[in-house]
Motif scaffolding. Sequence first.
Motif, PDB file in Angstrom:
ATOM      1  N   ASP A 186     -13.902  -0.398  -5.152  1.00 54.29           N
ATOM      2  CA  ASP A 186     -13.274  -1.421  -4.314  1.00 54.29           C
ATOM      3  C   ASP A 186     -14.282  -2.494  -3.904  1.00 54.29           C
ATOM      4  O   ASP A 186     -15.476  -2.244  -3.822  1.00 54.29           O
ATOM      5  CB  ASP A 186     -12.718  -0.810  -3.032  1.00 54.29           C
ATOM      6  CG  ASP A 186     -11.628   0.217  -3.263  1.00 54.29           C
ATOM      7  OD1 ASP A 186     -11.174   0.363  -4.415  1.00 54.29           O
ATOM      8  OD2 ASP A 186     -11.228   0.870  -2.284  1.00 54.29           O
ATOM      9  N   SER A 187     -13.762  -3.675  -3.631  1.00 53.38           N
ATOM     10  CA  SER A 187     -14.556  -4.769  -3.062  1.00 53.38           C
ATOM     11  C   SER A 187     -14.017  -5.052  -1.663  1.00 53.38           C
ATOM     12  O   SER A 187     -12.827  -4.887  -1.401  1.00 53.38           O
ATOM     13  CB  SER A 187     -14.440  -6.029  -3.912  1.00 53.38           C
ATOM     14  OG  SER A 187     -14.974  -5.812  -5.186  1.00 53.38           O
ATOM     15  N   ILE A 188     -14.895  -5.492  -0.782  1.00 54.10           N
ATOM     16  CA  ILE A 188     -14.480  -5.765   0.592  1.00 54.10           C
ATOM     17  C   ILE A 188     -15.209  -7.005   1.104  1.00 54.10           C
ATOM     18  O   ILE A 188     -16.340  -7.281   0.692  1.00 54.10           O
ATOM     19  CB  ILE A 188     -14.736  -4.538   1.496  1.00 54.10           C
ATOM     20  CG1 ILE A 188     -13.983  -4.648   2.808  1.00 54.10           C
ATOM     21  CG2 ILE A 188     -16.217  -4.324   1.712  1.00 54.10           C
ATOM     22  CD1 ILE A 188     -13.856  -3.334   3.546  1.00 54.10           C
ATOM     23  N   ILE A 189     -14.547  -7.763   1.954  1.00 59.52           N
ATOM     24  CA  ILE A 189     -15.153  -8.954   2.553  1.00 59.52           C
ATOM     25  C   ILE A 189     -14.963  -8.866   4.064  1.00 59.52           C
ATOM     26  O   ILE A 189     -13.842  -8.701   4.551  1.00 59.52           O
ATOM     27  CB  ILE A 189     -14.516 -10.248   2.037  1.00 59.52           C
ATOM     28  CG1 ILE A 189     -14.727 -10.389   0.539  1.00 59.52           C
ATOM     29  CG2 ILE A 189     -15.081 -11.459   2.777  1.00 59.52           C
ATOM     30  CD1 ILE A 189     -13.972 -11.545  -0.088  1.00 59.52           C
ATOM     31  N   TYR A 190     -16.067  -8.967   4.783  1.00 59.02           N
ATOM     32  CA  TYR A 190     -16.042  -9.034   6.241  1.00 59.02           C
ATOM     33  C   TYR A 190     -16.320 -10.475   6.664  1.00 59.02           C
ATOM     34  O   TYR A 190     -17.239 -11.105   6.145  1.00 59.02           O
ATOM     35  CB  TYR A 190     -17.149  -8.171   6.856  1.00 59.02           C
ATOM     36  CG  TYR A 190     -16.927  -6.690   6.779  1.00 59.02           C
ATOM     37  CD1 TYR A 190     -16.247  -6.023   7.794  1.00 59.02           C
ATOM     38  CD2 TYR A 190     -17.420  -5.946   5.718  1.00 59.02           C
ATOM     39  CE1 TYR A 190     -16.063  -4.657   7.746  1.00 59.02           C
ATOM     40  CE2 TYR A 190     -17.238  -4.574   5.658  1.00 59.02           C
ATOM     41  CZ  TYR A 190     -16.561  -3.940   6.677  1.00 59.02           C
ATOM     42  OH  TYR A 190     -16.376  -2.588   6.632  1.00 59.02           O
ATOM     43  N   SER A 191     -15.543 -10.978   7.608  1.00 60.24           N
ATOM     44  CA  SER A 191     -15.857 -12.268   8.223  1.00 60.24           C
ATOM     45  C   SER A 191     -15.684 -12.114   9.731  1.00 60.24           C
ATOM     46  O   SER A 191     -14.719 -11.505  10.194  1.00 60.24           O
ATOM     47  CB  SER A 191     -14.965 -13.382   7.673  1.00 60.24           C
ATOM     48  OG  SER A 191     -13.602 -13.050   7.819  1.00 60.24           O
ATOM     49  N   SER A 192     -16.646 -12.624  10.465  1.00 62.28           N
ATOM     50  CA  SER A 192     -16.657 -12.467  11.925  1.00 62.28           C
ATOM     51  C   SER A 192     -17.052 -13.775  12.583  1.00 62.28           C
ATOM     52  O   SER A 192     -17.800 -14.560  12.012  1.00 62.28           O
ATOM     53  CB  SER A 192     -17.676 -11.399  12.351  1.00 62.28           C
ATOM     54  OG  SER A 192     -17.383 -10.162  11.779  1.00 62.28           O
ATOM     55  N   ALA A 193     -16.549 -13.973  13.791  1.00 60.22           N
ATOM     56  CA  ALA A 193     -16.930 -15.144  14.575  1.00 60.22           C
ATOM     57  C   ALA A 193     -16.825 -14.781  16.048  1.00 60.22           C
ATOM     58  O   ALA A 193     -16.030 -13.919  16.438  1.00 60.22           O
ATOM     59  CB  ALA A 193     -16.031 -16.331  14.261  1.00 60.22           C
ATOM     60  N   GLY A 194     -17.642 -15.430  16.853  1.00 58.46           N
ATOM     61  CA  GLY A 194     -17.591 -15.171  18.280  1.00 58.46           C
ATOM     62  C   GLY A 194     -18.141 -16.332  19.071  1.00 58.46           C
ATOM     63  O   GLY A 194     -18.881 -17.169  18.553  1.00 58.46           O
ATOM     64  N   ILE A 195     -17.750 -16.363  20.325  1.00 58.31           N
ATOM     65  CA  ILE A 195     -18.241 -17.385  21.233  1.00 58.31           C
ATOM     66  C   ILE A 195     -18.503 -16.709  22.585  1.00 58.31           C
ATOM     67  O   ILE A 195     -17.720 -15.863  23.020  1.00 58.31           O
ATOM     68  CB  ILE A 195     -17.235 -18.558  21.370  1.00 58.31           C
ATOM     69  CG1 ILE A 195     -17.826 -19.692  22.182  1.00 58.31           C
ATOM     70  CG2 ILE A 195     -15.915 -18.096  21.928  1.00 58.31           C
ATOM     71  CD1 ILE A 195     -17.026 -20.978  22.085  1.00 58.31           C
ATOM     72  N   ALA A 196     -19.633 -17.035  23.184  1.00 56.43           N
ATOM     73  CA  ALA A 196     -19.997 -16.474  24.487  1.00 56.43           C
ATOM     74  C   ALA A 196     -20.375 -17.611  25.420  1.00 56.43           C
ATOM     75  O   ALA A 196     -21.055 -18.560  25.018  1.00 56.43           O
ATOM     76  CB  ALA A 196     -21.169 -15.505  24.344  1.00 56.43           C
ATOM     77  N   TYR A 197     -19.938 -17.495  26.656  1.00 59.42           N
ATOM     78  CA  TYR A 197     -20.296 -18.482  27.676  1.00 59.42           C
ATOM     79  C   TYR A 197     -20.926 -17.728  28.833  1.00 59.42           C
ATOM     80  O   TYR A 197     -20.338 -16.790  29.379  1.00 59.42           O
ATOM     81  CB  TYR A 197     -19.074 -19.262  28.148  1.00 59.42           C
ATOM     82  CG  TYR A 197     -19.418 -20.289  29.198  1.00 59.42           C
ATOM     83  CD1 TYR A 197     -20.137 -21.427  28.857  1.00 59.42           C
ATOM     84  CD2 TYR A 197     -19.055 -20.112  30.522  1.00 59.42           C
ATOM     85  CE1 TYR A 197     -20.476 -22.365  29.814  1.00 59.42           C
ATOM     86  CE2 TYR A 197     -19.382 -21.048  31.491  1.00 59.42           C
ATOM     87  CZ  TYR A 197     -20.100 -22.167  31.119  1.00 59.42           C
ATOM     88  OH  TYR A 197     -20.439 -23.101  32.064  1.00 59.42           O
ATOM     89  N   GLN A 198     -22.133 -18.138  29.185  1.00 61.54           N
ATOM     90  CA  GLN A 198     -22.851 -17.509  30.287  1.00 61.54           C
ATOM     91  C   GLN A 198     -23.055 -18.538  31.387  1.00 61.54           C
ATOM     92  O   GLN A 198     -23.546 -19.642  31.139  1.00 61.54           O
ATOM     93  CB  GLN A 198     -24.205 -16.986  29.823  1.00 61.54           C
ATOM     94  CG  GLN A 198     -24.966 -16.267  30.903  1.00 61.54           C
ATOM     95  CD  GLN A 198     -26.294 -15.727  30.396  1.00 61.54           C
ATOM     96  OE1 GLN A 198     -26.743 -16.061  29.311  1.00 61.54           O
ATOM     97  NE2 GLN A 198     -26.911 -14.894  31.207  1.00 61.54           N
TER      98      GLN A 198
END
Length: 127
Positions: free
Chosen positions: A46-58
């Motif tokens: 099998d082949s797999i693709i991960y994509s992630s994104a995030g935003i943080a405000y401090q």
Amino acid sequence: AAGRGDAGDENGFAIAAMQEWETGDDSKLVVIAEFAPLWNFEGTADSIIYSSAGIAYQAGPWTAVVSGTHRWRDLASGGAWHDYQLQTSLEYELGHGFSVAVAHEFNRAQDANGRPLGVRGNYRFEF
């Protein structure tokens, strides 16, 4: 390395980017993204693709985070499936290395939904 009965070695790469902006005297905004395709995932064909994104405000002692991950898996036996998760959290720095956070996640994994909620206490060791 491929083990006995595995289709092959798992291979892939990851690309990530992060940008941070100071938005005030005691505040900042952080954005991060990642893309990672893998072949022969977990020794399968099998082949797999991960994509992630995030935003943080401090801002001061508060940190708010929103992030998500999408995973697409092409099955060697035919077909494909995908799942994803979205997370939110809010953390408060108590001082002296201690903080507390509350977090919520919505996830969908192979047609099953989950909505965990958690509370976490942290202590940061300084070296």
